[in-house]
Scaffold this motif. Structure first.
Motif, PDB file in Angstrom:
ATOM      1  N   ILE A 141       0.841  -1.196   0.000  1.00  0.00           N
ATOM      2  CA  ILE A 141       0.000   0.000   0.000  1.00  0.00           C
ATOM      3  C   ILE A 141       0.880   1.252   0.000  1.00  0.00           C
ATOM      4  N   ALA A 142       1.865   1.269   0.889  1.00  0.00           N
ATOM      5  CA  ALA A 142       2.749   2.435   0.992  1.00  0.00           C
ATOM      6  C   ALA A 142       3.513   2.686  -0.299  1.00  0.00           C
ATOM      7  N   SER A 143       3.804   1.636  -1.035  1.00  0.00           N
ATOM      8  CA  SER A 143       4.609   1.789  -2.248  1.00  0.00           C
ATOM      9  C   SER A 143       3.885   2.553  -3.351  1.00  0.00           C
ATOM     10  N   PHE A 144       2.574   2.719  -3.225  1.00  0.00           N
ATOM     11  CA  PHE A 144       1.815   3.423  -4.258  1.00  0.00           C
ATOM     12  C   PHE A 144       1.549   4.882  -3.892  1.00  0.00           C
ATOM     13  N   ALA A 145       2.185   5.381  -2.835  1.00  0.00           N
ATOM     14  CA  ALA A 145       1.967   6.768  -2.429  1.00  0.00           C
ATOM     15  C   ALA A 145       2.352   7.750  -3.533  1.00  0.00           C
ATOM     16  N   ASP A 146       3.530   7.590  -4.087  1.00  0.00           N
ATOM     17  CA  ASP A 146       3.992   8.533  -5.100  1.00  0.00           C
ATOM     18  C   ASP A 146       3.074   8.543  -6.321  1.00  0.00           C
ATOM     19  N   LYS A 147       2.628   7.396  -6.737  1.00  0.00           N
ATOM     20  CA  LYS A 147       1.748   7.316  -7.905  1.00  0.00           C
ATOM     21  C   LYS A 147       0.526   8.194  -7.737  1.00  0.00           C
ATOM     22  N   HIS A 148       0.031   8.274  -6.495  1.00  0.00           N
ATOM     23  CA  HIS A 148      -1.215   9.000  -6.245  1.00  0.00           C
ATOM     24  C   HIS A 148      -0.996  10.346  -5.557  1.00  0.00           C
ATOM     25  N   GLY A 149       0.258  10.806  -5.545  1.00  0.00           N
ATOM     26  CA  GLY A 149       0.526  12.141  -5.040  1.00  0.00           C
ATOM     27  C   GLY A 149       0.232  12.311  -3.569  1.00  0.00           C
ATOM     28  N   THR A 150       0.622  11.314  -2.753  1.00  0.00           N
ATOM     29  CA  THR A 150       0.364  11.401  -1.315  1.00  0.00           C
ATOM     30  C   THR A 150       1.556  10.816  -0.556  1.00  0.00           C
ATOM     31  N   TRP A 151       1.431  10.709   0.759  1.00  0.00           N
ATOM     32  CA  TRP A 151       2.503  10.213   1.622  1.00  0.00           C
ATOM     33  C   TRP A 151       1.926   9.122   2.508  1.00  0.00           C
ATOM     34  N   ILE A 152       2.503   7.938   2.429  1.00  0.00           N
ATOM     35  CA  ILE A 152       2.061   6.784   3.216  1.00  0.00           C
ATOM     36  C   ILE A 152       3.298   6.081   3.738  1.00  0.00           C
ATOM     37  N   THR A 153       3.311   5.782   5.031  1.00  0.00           N
ATOM     38  CA  THR A 153       4.423   5.054   5.629  1.00  0.00           C
ATOM     39  C   THR A 153       3.895   3.814   6.335  1.00  0.00           C
ATOM     40  N   ALA A 154       4.553   2.683   6.103  1.00  0.00           N
ATOM     41  CA  ALA A 154       4.241   1.446   6.829  1.00  0.00           C
ATOM     42  C   ALA A 154       5.101   1.404   8.094  1.00  0.00           C
ATOM     43  N   GLY A 190      -7.238   6.081  -0.575  1.00  0.00           N
ATOM     44  CA  GLY A 190      -8.048   4.945  -1.008  1.00  0.00           C
ATOM     45  C   GLY A 190      -7.596   4.374  -2.331  1.00  0.00           C
ATOM     46  N   ARG A 191      -7.197   5.238  -3.260  1.00  0.00           N
ATOM     47  CA  ARG A 191      -6.699   4.761  -4.554  1.00  0.00           C
ATOM     48  C   ARG A 191      -5.418   3.949  -4.369  1.00  0.00           C
ATOM     49  N   ALA A 192      -4.525   4.442  -3.505  1.00  0.00           N
ATOM     50  CA  ALA A 192      -3.292   3.703  -3.224  1.00  0.00           C
ATOM     51  C   ALA A 192      -3.593   2.384  -2.521  1.00  0.00           C
ATOM     52  N   LEU A 193      -4.579   2.391  -1.644  1.00  0.00           N
ATOM     53  CA  LEU A 193      -5.001   1.173  -0.958  1.00  0.00           C
ATOM     54  C   LEU A 193      -5.465   0.128  -1.968  1.00  0.00           C
ATOM     55  N   ALA A 194      -6.292   0.536  -2.926  1.00  0.00           N
ATOM     56  CA  ALA A 194      -6.763  -0.404  -3.945  1.00  0.00           C
ATOM     57  C   ALA A 194      -5.602  -0.965  -4.750  1.00  0.00           C
ATOM     58  N   ASP A 195      -4.663  -0.107  -5.133  1.00  0.00           N
ATOM     59  CA  ASP A 195      -3.508  -0.579  -5.902  1.00  0.00           C
ATOM     60  C   ASP A 195      -2.640  -1.519  -5.078  1.00  0.00           C
ATOM     61  N   GLY A 196      -2.467  -1.187  -3.780  1.00  0.00           N
ATOM     62  CA  GLY A 196      -1.661  -2.039  -2.923  1.00  0.00           C
ATOM     63  C   GLY A 196      -2.268  -3.419  -2.750  1.00  0.00           C
ATOM     64  N   ILE A 197      -3.579  -3.460  -2.626  1.00  0.00           N
ATOM     65  CA  ILE A 197      -4.264  -4.760  -2.524  1.00  0.00           C
ATOM     66  C   ILE A 197      -4.102  -5.538  -3.818  1.00  0.00           C
ATOM     67  N   ALA A 198      -4.306  -4.871  -4.950  1.00  0.00           N
ATOM     68  CA  ALA A 198      -4.183  -5.545  -6.249  1.00  0.00           C
ATOM     69  C   ALA A 198      -2.772  -6.089  -6.465  1.00  0.00           C
ATOM     70  N   ALA A 232     -11.040   3.602  -2.587  1.00  0.00           N
ATOM     71  CA  ALA A 232     -10.621   2.249  -2.945  1.00  0.00           C
ATOM     72  C   ALA A 232     -11.651   1.517  -3.799  1.00  0.00           C
ATOM     73  N   LEU A 233     -12.895   1.967  -3.745  1.00  0.00           N
ATOM     74  CA  LEU A 233     -13.984   1.241  -4.429  1.00  0.00           C
ATOM     75  C   LEU A 233     -14.432   1.895  -5.726  1.00  0.00           C
ATOM     76  N   ALA A 271      -8.502   7.045 -10.051  1.00  0.00           N
ATOM     77  CA  ALA A 271      -8.356   8.267 -10.805  1.00  0.00           C
ATOM     78  C   ALA A 271      -6.891   8.571 -11.035  1.00  0.00           C
ATOM     79  N   PRO A 272      -6.566   9.218 -12.149  1.00  0.00           N
ATOM     80  CA  PRO A 272      -5.155   9.514 -12.415  1.00  0.00           C
ATOM     81  C   PRO A 272      -4.568  10.463 -11.413  1.00  0.00           C
TER      82      PRO A 272
END
Length: 308
Positions: free
Chosen positions: A105-118, A164-172, A257-258, A303-304
């Motif tokens: 999940i955290a690895s998709f932060a940059d793709k979606h323009g946000t900051w996520i840390t595990a 949520g978008r990063a969460l969906a990508d991380g799950i996928a 995410a949905l 969303a892009p």
């Protein structure tokens, strides 16, 4: 490829973990249906073997400079609430986490323009918006992994949709994962003042802080049952007037995410819409539609990324 197989907007109010005798005393001799609703939801959904991980979007855990997702291999201990230590005292918990999913999940932060840390710190606090629901839905199911993501108090609606978008990508991106999402929090959320609140502890919605807040809650419950997530999202400015818990960020993360406005999943309600000292509480569960969360039969397409 991982997938989201179910999602819920669930109430975590402290009353649900009080002893039955205390609950009945507070509620004019009747059981609160938030309890019986969770008991039925466990039988219908959480005791099945078609999922392996639960991700809780926790409205009580407010971070400041980034989103944080728990990455411990296991979380165990005793929980006493700093907010309500008399009612939630030394509650035992013990469940496995999902470090692989957290880091994905955290690895998709940059793709979606946000900051996520595990974060895998064993001393990281845990909150009752997670614990209370685990007690009903996860305790006694030792193989089910539980992960928590907090809201970010400096974020806005767009930030939480991006999470949520990063969460969906991380799950996928996590092979084989079948995930349930829980947006843990309330609808309208204004408490009665301290000197008045003991007159409003019963679950009857007549005790919601204002009739207007109660009506706003009912309107959104109806939209959720119709699968009209677009209406909920498009009217957030109106709903914020009634101070939904954590600005409804727990739901916004789930919506991101949905599929956001494109999500067509219809809710089924467990228990009644109830009061908790002025606040609006409900359990709504969304099964994944046969044609997918967005009615396309395809995985959610986030969303892009934009740099705004």
């Amino acid at each position: 490829m991982g997938e989201i197989v179910g999602a819920g907007l669930l109430a975590h109010v402290p009353t649900i973990v009080l002893p039955e005798a205390v609950r009945l005393e507070l509620n004019e001799g009747k059981e609160i249906t938030l309890v019986t609703g969770l008991e039925q939801l466990r039988k219908d959904v959480f005791e099945r073997d078609d999922y392996d991980t639960v991700v809780v979007l926790d409205s009580h855990w407010a971070t400041t400079v980034e989103f944080v997702v728990t990455a411990q291999h296991r979380r165990a201990g005793l929980f006493t609430s700093e907010e309500l230590p008399r009612g939630m005292c030394r509650m035992p918990y013990d469940f496995p986490g999902d470090p692989e999913l957290a880091h994905n999940i955290a690895s998709f932060a940059d793709k979606h323009g946000t900051w996520i840390t595990a974060i895998d710190d064993e001393y990281l606090p845990i909150y009752y918006a997670t614990i209370n629901l685990w007690k009903f839905l996860g305790e006694g199911l030792p193989d089910k992994r539980w992960v928590t993501i907090g809201v970010c108090q400096t974020g806005d609606m767009e930030d939480h949709l991006r999470l949520g978008r990063a969460l969906a990508d991380g799950i996928a991106a996590t092979p084989g994962r079948r995930v349930l999402l829980i947006a843990s929090g309330a609808l309208s959320h204004t408490f009665w003042p301290m000197r008045e609140l003991r007159d409003h502890e019963a679950s009857d919605p007549a005790h919601i802080f204002t009739p207007e807040a109660r009506e706003a809650d009912h309107e959104r419950i109806a939209w959720f049952k119709e699968g009209r997530h677009d209406k909920v999202l498009d009217t957030m400015d109106e709903f914020w007037k009634y101070k939904p818990e954590a600005k409804f960020f727990h739901y916004l993360m789930m919506a991101g995410a949905l599929g956001e406005q494109a999500c067509t999943a219809r809710a089924r309600q467990y228990g009644e819409y109830e009061n908790s000292i002025g606040t609006g509480q409900v359990h709504l569960w969304f099964d994944r539609p046969a044609d997918g969360w967005t009615g396309t039969g395809l995985p959610t397409s986030p969303a892009p990324h934009t740099t705004a």
